[in-house]
Design a protein around this motif. Structure first.
Motif, PDB file in Angstrom:
ATOM      1  N   THR A   2     -25.247  70.773 -14.806  1.00 25.05           N
ATOM      2  CA  THR A   2     -24.397  69.595 -14.650  1.00 25.05           C
ATOM      3  C   THR A   2     -25.231  68.323 -14.658  1.00 25.05           C
ATOM      4  OG1 THR A   2     -24.587  69.645 -12.242  1.00 25.05           O
ATOM      5  CG2 THR A   2     -22.801  70.949 -13.232  1.00 25.05           C
ATOM      6  N   GLU A   3     -24.539  67.187 -14.723  1.00 28.61           N
ATOM      7  CA  GLU A   3     -25.246  65.911 -14.641  1.00 28.61           C
ATOM      8  C   GLU A   3     -25.968  65.774 -13.303  1.00 28.61           C
ATOM      9  OE1 GLU A   3     -22.885  62.497 -15.451  1.00 28.61           O
ATOM     10  OE2 GLU A   3     -22.519  63.025 -17.548  1.00 28.61           O
ATOM     11  N   GLN A   4     -25.347  66.265 -12.239  1.00 28.37           N
ATOM     12  CA  GLN A   4     -25.979  66.192 -10.928  1.00 28.37           C
ATOM     13  C   GLN A   4     -27.292  66.972 -10.908  1.00 28.37           C
ATOM     14  OE1 GLN A   4     -22.729  66.845 -11.480  1.00 28.37           O
ATOM     15  NE2 GLN A   4     -21.875  64.924 -10.681  1.00 28.37           N
ATOM     16  N   GLN A   5     -27.302  68.128 -11.584  1.00 24.54           N
ATOM     17  CA  GLN A   5     -28.530  68.909 -11.624  1.00 24.54           C
ATOM     18  C   GLN A   5     -29.581  68.231 -12.486  1.00 24.54           C
ATOM     19  OE1 GLN A   5     -29.060  71.512  -9.688  1.00 24.54           O
ATOM     20  NE2 GLN A   5     -31.184  71.580 -10.381  1.00 24.54           N
ATOM     21  N   LEU A  16     -34.849  65.157 -12.840  1.00 25.27           N
ATOM     22  CA  LEU A  16     -35.595  63.923 -13.088  1.00 25.27           C
ATOM     23  C   LEU A  16     -36.595  63.592 -11.993  1.00 25.27           C
ATOM     24  CD1 LEU A  16     -32.817  61.593 -14.557  1.00 25.27           C
ATOM     25  CD2 LEU A  16     -34.732  62.616 -15.795  1.00 25.27           C
ATOM     26  N   VAL A  17     -36.405  64.128 -10.819  1.00 28.86           N
ATOM     27  CA  VAL A  17     -37.326  63.822  -9.711  1.00 28.86           C
ATOM     28  C   VAL A  17     -38.169  65.025  -9.324  1.00 28.86           C
ATOM     29  CG1 VAL A  17     -35.858  61.988  -8.792  1.00 28.86           C
ATOM     30  CG2 VAL A  17     -35.539  64.331  -7.970  1.00 28.86           C
ATOM     31  N   ASP A  18     -38.028  66.124 -10.030  1.00 29.73           N
ATOM     32  CA  ASP A  18     -38.820  67.311  -9.717  1.00 29.73           C
ATOM     33  C   ASP A  18     -40.293  67.058 -10.050  1.00 29.73           C
ATOM     34  OD1 ASP A  18     -40.003  70.156 -10.243  1.00 29.73           O
ATOM     35  OD2 ASP A  18     -38.062  70.524  -9.289  1.00 29.73           O
ATOM     36  N   GLU A  19     -41.179  67.613  -9.251  1.00 29.20           N
ATOM     37  CA  GLU A  19     -42.608  67.425  -9.475  1.00 29.20           C
ATOM     38  C   GLU A  19     -43.064  68.041 -10.794  1.00 29.20           C
ATOM     39  OE1 GLU A  19     -44.830  68.881  -6.186  1.00 29.20           O
ATOM     40  OE2 GLU A  19     -44.057  67.385  -4.776  1.00 29.20           O
ATOM     41  N   PHE A  31     -38.340  67.199 -16.044  1.00 33.04           N
ATOM     42  CA  PHE A  31     -38.082  65.816 -16.469  1.00 33.04           C
ATOM     43  C   PHE A  31     -37.813  65.772 -17.969  1.00 33.04           C
ATOM     44  CE2 PHE A  31     -39.410  61.622 -17.940  1.00 33.04           C
ATOM     45  CZ  PHE A  31     -38.836  60.757 -17.009  1.00 33.04           C
ATOM     46  N   ASP A  32     -38.659  66.444 -18.747  1.00 30.44           N
ATOM     47  CA  ASP A  32     -38.499  66.446 -20.199  1.00 30.44           C
ATOM     48  C   ASP A  32     -37.200  67.135 -20.620  1.00 30.44           C
ATOM     49  OD1 ASP A  32     -40.896  65.129 -20.454  1.00 30.44           O
ATOM     50  OD2 ASP A  32     -42.066  66.935 -20.817  1.00 30.44           O
ATOM     51  N   ILE A  33     -36.880  68.242 -19.953  1.00 26.19           N
ATOM     52  CA  ILE A  33     -35.626  68.938 -20.257  1.00 26.19           C
ATOM     53  C   ILE A  33     -34.438  68.025 -19.999  1.00 26.19           C
ATOM     54  CG2 ILE A  33     -34.079  70.769 -19.427  1.00 26.19           C
ATOM     55  CD1 ILE A  33     -36.536  72.547 -19.090  1.00 26.19           C
ATOM     56  N   ALA A  34     -34.483  67.302 -18.878  1.00 25.01           N
ATOM     57  CA  ALA A  34     -33.386  66.395 -18.525  1.00 25.01           C
ATOM     58  C   ALA A  34     -33.222  65.303 -19.578  1.00 25.01           C
ATOM     59  CB  ALA A  34     -33.630  65.784 -17.151  1.00 25.01           C
TER      60      ALA A  34
END
Length: 362
Positions: free
Chosen positions: A185-188, A193-196, A201-204
């Motif tokens: 989902t968009e929430q996920q 985007l903030v995961d270390e 981040f790139d997948i998002a």
């Protein structure tokens, strides 16, 4: 399947949800044609992807003389290899009908877990090329011309190692990332985007671009992150360059003004190549920060941008002139930029004075 924890100590996660099957087509460097495969996706109780697995053949056997064994390879939701499993009672084979020794199974796992394995740069022809019958057979890889250190392969099973390593790290990895991005989902994606782990981040970003999602909360989170971590600049600008012009110019201004050297250079490169018509008013505003450019490269790149996208701007010229008093290498670059601008009589006199003082150094 024979669980690999019997070999390597890895635990097999339990998942009561039926796997989701994805029919995909990928290329393997040992195959002449594309291969249609079934990639199985496991999800948790919230529908979020947890891991993937795929059944492949243990070797690519072009001569039909190999013992081909089904091997199940597992990846996490980032496409990172986790482990392999065999069917109960199955054994892998080496050169000339020899079977794997017990210690070969965990060794194969360690080979598959090595993203930098020498198999990355090996061609199947190197493995299939048999040495001259009067020469010495390679004891490590079998009777082939390929030479590998013993720790990098299972002796006598180079073809199996090659086959499985390229399944573990081939096109399937990108397919997994794409499916993971599409599955959440968009929430996920905000969490990604903030995961270390930068892969999240790139997948998002890739899937936000696919969804054409350029909503303000996402843009803000992305720019905040890239201002802290310059290693994310490439993927960030790939995403921003696909956004509507108003969002692109707003975000790039924030990255340029608030960022360090890497962020400023990335912004300038993007502005020089972007297909959008860059407003001169936007470039004029950016020039207000020219005194904050710390390195010669920043100054030179910025002046190149102004020359190509905003020549003869009175505002830019006004902001650039003080750089004539900067360290000499920046001042000299500024002088040659100003020589190509339309200047007032007073500005021409200042520039000529600089030339007289530094004639021998220009």
């Amino acid at each position: 399947m024979l669980p690999l924890f019997l070999i390597s100590g890895a635990e097999v996660p339990l998942n009561s949800t039926k796997p989701i099957q994805h029919k995909i087509v990928v290329n393997h460097p040992g195959e002449k044609e594309s291969v249609a495969v079934i990639l199985n996706q496991n999800v948790d109780e919230n529908g979020l992807p947890t891991d993937y697995y795929m059944d492949v053949q243990s070797v690519i056997c072009l001569e039909q003389v190999c013992k081909v064994i089904p091997v199940r390879i597992f990846w996490n939701n980032l496409g990172e290899y986790q482990r392999y499993e065999l069917e109960n009672g199955a054994t892998l084979e080496k050169y000339e009908d020899a079977i794997f020794d017990p210690e070969d199974y965990p060794k194969l796992h360690s080979i598959l877990a090595n993203i930098a394995s020498p198999f990355k740069d090996v061609y199947i022809d190197e493995i299939l090329t048999v040495v001259d019958e009067h020469g010495d057979a390679d004891a490590v890889s079998g009777a082939t011309a390929l030479e590998l250190d013993e720790e990098d392969t299972v002796p006598g099973a180079a073809l199996t190692c090659f086959t499985l390593w390229h399944w573990a790290y081939g096109e399937i990895v990108q397919k997994i990332k794409e499916i993971t991005g599409k599955s959440v989902t968009e929430q996920q994606l905000e969490v990604f985007l903030v995961d270390e782990n930068h892969t999240y981040f790139d997948i998002a970003l890739i899937d936000l671009e696919r969804r054409k999602n350029y909503k303000t909360p996402f843009i803000n989170r992305i720019t905040e992150r890239v201002l802290e971590e310059e290693s994310l600049l490439k993927s960030t600008f790939y995403y921003l360059e696909k956004s509507p012009s108003s969002i692109y110019f707003s975000a790039t201004k924030e990255v340029f003004v608030s960022g360090g050297t890497a962020q400023k250079l990335a912004t300038i490169r993007s502005l020089k190549s972007i297909n959008y018509k860059v407003p001169t008013s936007y470039l004029d505003r950016l020039s207000n920060d020219i005194q904050k450019l710390k390195t010669y490269q920043e100054v030179s790149f910025f002046l190149d941008l102004m020359q190509s996208k905003n020549p003869n701007s009175k505002k830019v010229v006004e902001n650039v002139f003080p750089l004539l008093k900067a360290d000499f290498i920046k001042a000299r670059r500024t002088y040659w930029f100003l020589r190509n601008q339309n200047l007032s009589a007073e500005q021409n006199e200042i520039l000529n004075s600089f030339k007289r003082r530094n004639k021998s150094l220009l």
